[in-house]
Design an enzyme around this catalytic site. Structure first.
Site, PDB file in Angstrom:
ATOM      1  N   ARG A 245       3.358  -8.613  -3.917  1.00 42.01           N
ATOM      2  CA  ARG A 245       1.969  -8.505  -4.396  1.00 42.01           C
ATOM      3  C   ARG A 245       1.680  -9.548  -5.489  1.00 42.01           C
ATOM      4  O   ARG A 245       1.031  -9.258  -6.488  1.00 42.01           O
ATOM      5  CB  ARG A 245       1.673  -7.104  -4.953  1.00 42.01           C
ATOM      6  CG  ARG A 245       1.710  -6.005  -3.938  1.00 42.01           C
ATOM      7  CD  ARG A 245       0.619  -6.185  -2.870  1.00 42.01           C
ATOM      8  NE  ARG A 245       0.543  -5.013  -2.017  1.00 42.01           N
ATOM      9  CZ  ARG A 245       1.367  -4.759  -1.010  1.00 42.01           C
ATOM     10  NH1 ARG A 245       2.319  -5.614  -0.694  1.00 42.01           N
ATOM     11  NH2 ARG A 245       1.224  -3.655  -0.300  1.00 42.01           N
TER      12      ARG A 245
ATOM     13  N   SER B 162      -3.650   0.439  -3.031  1.00 50.19           N
ATOM     14  CA  SER B 162      -2.651   0.841  -4.034  1.00 50.19           C
ATOM     15  C   SER B 162      -3.079   0.337  -5.402  1.00 50.19           C
ATOM     16  O   SER B 162      -3.332  -0.859  -5.560  1.00 50.19           O
ATOM     17  CB  SER B 162      -1.294   0.223  -3.707  1.00 50.19           C
ATOM     18  OG  SER B 162      -0.860   0.612  -2.438  1.00 50.19           O
TER      19      SER B 162
ATOM     20  N   GLU C 139      -1.596  -3.026 -10.106  1.00 54.03           N
ATOM     21  CA  GLU C 139      -1.640  -4.092  -9.097  1.00 54.03           C
ATOM     22  C   GLU C 139      -3.034  -4.706  -8.980  1.00 54.03           C
ATOM     23  O   GLU C 139      -3.198  -5.876  -8.657  1.00 54.03           O
ATOM     24  CB  GLU C 139      -1.203  -3.493  -7.753  1.00 54.03           C
ATOM     25  CG  GLU C 139      -0.756  -4.504  -6.739  1.00 54.03           C
ATOM     26  CD  GLU C 139      -1.788  -4.721  -5.673  1.00 54.03           C
ATOM     27  OE1 GLU C 139      -2.240  -5.871  -5.527  1.00 54.03           O
ATOM     28  OE2 GLU C 139      -2.174  -3.745  -5.000  1.00 54.03           O
TER      29      GLU C 139
HETATM   30  N1  EPU Z   1       4.742   9.363  -1.127  1.00 54.70           N
HETATM   31  C1  EPU Z   1       4.618  10.646  -1.588  1.00 54.70           C
HETATM   32  N2  EPU Z   1       3.382  11.031  -2.057  1.00 54.70           N
HETATM   33  C2  EPU Z   1       2.318  10.199  -2.088  1.00 54.70           C
HETATM   34  C3  EPU Z   1       2.454   8.876  -1.626  1.00 54.70           C
HETATM   35  C4  EPU Z   1       3.697   8.483  -1.147  1.00 54.70           C
HETATM   36  O1  EPU Z   1       5.556  11.421  -1.595  1.00 54.70           O
HETATM   37  O2  EPU Z   1       1.251  10.637  -2.534  1.00 54.70           O
HETATM   38  C5  EPU Z   1       6.046   8.942  -0.562  1.00 54.70           C
HETATM   39  C6  EPU Z   1       5.963   8.839   0.964  1.00 54.70           C
HETATM   40  O3  EPU Z   1       6.230  10.059   1.582  1.00 54.70           O
HETATM   41  C7  EPU Z   1       7.019   7.809   1.276  1.00 54.70           C
HETATM   42  C8  EPU Z   1       6.964   6.873   0.057  1.00 54.70           C
HETATM   43  O4  EPU Z   1       6.355   7.629  -0.991  1.00 54.70           O
HETATM   44  O5  EPU Z   1       8.294   8.399   1.307  1.00 54.70           O
HETATM   45  C9  EPU Z   1       6.211   5.594   0.318  1.00 54.70           C
HETATM   46  O6  EPU Z   1       4.871   5.870   0.711  1.00 54.70           O
HETATM   47  P1  EPU Z   1       4.038   4.912   1.722  1.00 54.70           P
HETATM   48  O7  EPU Z   1       4.842   4.659   2.951  1.00 54.70           O
HETATM   49  O8  EPU Z   1       2.691   5.486   1.858  1.00 54.70           O
HETATM   50  O9  EPU Z   1       3.992   3.503   1.015  1.00 54.70           O
HETATM   51  P2  EPU Z   1       3.753   3.058  -0.504  1.00 54.70           P
HETATM   52  O10 EPU Z   1       5.042   2.513  -1.021  1.00 54.70           O
HETATM   53  O11 EPU Z   1       3.107   4.140  -1.286  1.00 54.70           O
HETATM   54  C10 EPU Z   1       3.207   0.567   0.120  1.00 54.70           C
HETATM   55  C11 EPU Z   1       2.123  -0.419  -0.165  1.00 54.70           C
HETATM   56  C12 EPU Z   1       0.884  -0.133   0.680  1.00 54.70           C
HETATM   57  C13 EPU Z   1       1.294  -0.218   2.150  1.00 54.70           C
HETATM   58  C14 EPU Z   1       2.434   0.789   2.391  1.00 54.70           C
HETATM   59  C15 EPU Z   1       2.994   0.678   3.785  1.00 54.70           C
HETATM   60  C16 EPU Z   1       2.439  -1.137  -2.475  1.00 54.70           C
HETATM   61  C17 EPU Z   1       1.924  -1.136  -3.869  1.00 54.70           C
HETATM   62  N3  EPU Z   1       1.770  -0.409  -1.586  1.00 54.70           N
HETATM   63  O12 EPU Z   1       2.725   1.846  -0.302  1.00 54.70           O
HETATM   64  O13 EPU Z   1      -0.064  -1.162   0.448  1.00 54.70           O
HETATM   65  O14 EPU Z   1       0.189   0.075   2.997  1.00 54.70           O
HETATM   66  O15 EPU Z   1       3.545   0.531   1.490  1.00 54.70           O
HETATM   67  O16 EPU Z   1       3.701  -0.525   3.914  1.00 54.70           O
HETATM   68  O17 EPU Z   1       3.448  -1.807  -2.203  1.00 54.70           O
HETATM   69  C18 EPU Z   1      -1.945  -1.765  -0.886  1.00 54.70           C
HETATM   70  O18 EPU Z   1      -1.230  -2.612  -1.402  1.00 54.70           O
HETATM   71  O19 EPU Z   1      -3.158  -1.624  -1.206  1.00 54.70           O
HETATM   72  C19 EPU Z   1      -1.364  -0.869   0.099  1.00 54.70           C
HETATM   73  C20 EPU Z   1      -2.040   0.155   0.615  1.00 54.70           C
END
Ligand code: EPU
Length: 335
Positions: free
Chosen positions: A163, A235, A331
């Protein structure tokens, strides 16, 4: 000379839907108009506005707000296997992704439905489901914000990180991106389906760029709020990276903690999981809130101000610091 409006609301120009005004506003649809706006000596301050999808406005803007609305998509070169496409900065990111898929090109399918425009996508090196913009990036063209001279940045010069890019660090505010070139595949597509959720969503369907994009769209529509209905900027925080020692300590307390190892000594922890654990998912502070299905996304339920959203973000940062000894980095760009 392009029309210059006075005291214009930017509510429709930021996906958080926050009401803020700019002193002067102009929308440019050619590089020449952009150059003229940058060199216009009537204004001492300039603010460059793209898709407004990674932006939290906390105050009115002085000087001239330049809305970059350059349009156009063209094939730069191609052979039997690959194609290089150039898209102008004002093209909508998701519409462009759909266009590439309709042509049968592969590479951007995992990045479907990310809000924003072509010109802002490289700034934060947008990413999702194991793919980042940098994987298909060839170069981008810019104008220097002071001199309006053109420049071109290749992959190495853009210094992409998680990012992050040179446009968010050393050259922050110094260049306006006018167009981006991508290298896409016409056959032998390199498909990334290793994310569990993608595999689940694909089920028995064959892996193809279009099917992956459909899976990504379905997942995102379930988990992430549509900015047209609930203001948000995706995010809000970056996922933090902790040391091995910190990670082992956290794991003792939270054995179920999801994590991704990024090197022998560093581990990335999902900030959404941490914020969720702290009970913030779905909470509201006035019209500012945390999304009910994804705790990493802050939302505007109506008329929240940028300050209200930022205050909630700071409250979350403090809670995370006290309880997890982790500093969450924002971010989204704050102005
Ligand atoms: N999780 C929770 N509760 C929540 C959210 C997440 O327990 O409320 C857990 C999920 O169950 C999972 C882990 O956290 O085990 C990761 O969650 P998720 O797969 O939704 O991905 P993220 O790490 O929260 C990142 C990116 C997103 C992207 C997703 C999928 C960043 C800052 N965010 O989110 O990007 O869509 O991975 O690749 O790296 C964005 O940048 O705007 C964005 C949406």
């Amino acid at each position: 000379m392009k029309t210059i409006e006075q005291h214009k609301s930017l509510k429709a120009y930021n996906t958080f839907g926050v009401e803020c005004f700019c002193e002067y506003f102009t929308s440019v649809s050619t590089t020449e108009e952009l150059r003229a706006a940058l060199l216009n000596e009537d204004f001492s301050q300039r603010f460059i506005l793209g898709g407004g999808s990674n932006l939290l406005l906390t105050k009115n803007l002085s000087g001239l707000c330049i809305h970059v609305d350059l349009k156009g998509i063209r094939i730069v070169e191609e052979n039997d296997d690959l194609v290089i496409i150039e898209a102008s900065a004002g093209e909508n990111w998701h519409d462009f992704v759909l266009w590439t898929l309709d042509q049968g090109y592969g590479g951007l399918e995992n990045l479907a439905l990310i809000p924003g425009n072509i010109g802002t996508a490289p700034i934060q090196n947008i990413g999702a489901y194991g793919v980042e913009l940098k994987n298909c990036f060839v170069n981008c063209t810019t104008l220097d914000t002071i001199t309006a001279t053109p420049h071109r940045f290749n992959l190495e010069e853009a210094v992409f990180g998680y990012r992050n890019s040179i446009f968010k660090t050393a050259l922050k505010g110094k260049h306006v991106i006018t167009a981006v070139q991508f290298r896409l595949t016409k056959k032998n597509h390199i498909l990334k389906t290793d994310y569990g959720v993608i595999q689940e969503e694909l089920g028995s369907k064959v892996s193809s760029p279009k099917n992956i994009a459909e899976a990504v769209i379905a997942i995102r529509q379930r988990k992430l709020p549509d900015p047209k209905k609930i203001g948000n900027s995706g995010s809000f925080f970056k996922n933090p990276v902790v040391t091995e020692i910190q990670f082992q300590n956290l794991l003792q307390e939270h054995p179920e903690m999801p994590h991704y190892r990024i090197s022998d000594s560093e581990v990335k922890i999902p900030a959404g999981w941490i914020i969720d654990r702290l009970g913030y998912k779905g909470i509201k502070r006035g019209a500012a809130g945390v999304h009910e299905h994804q705790a990493l996304v802050l939302v505007n339920h109506g008329n929240a101000s940028g300050i209200e959203i930022l205050t909630l973000a700071k409250e979350i940062q403090e809670k995370v610091l006290v309880n997890f000894k982790i500093s969450l980095e924002i971010e989204v760009n704050i102005y």
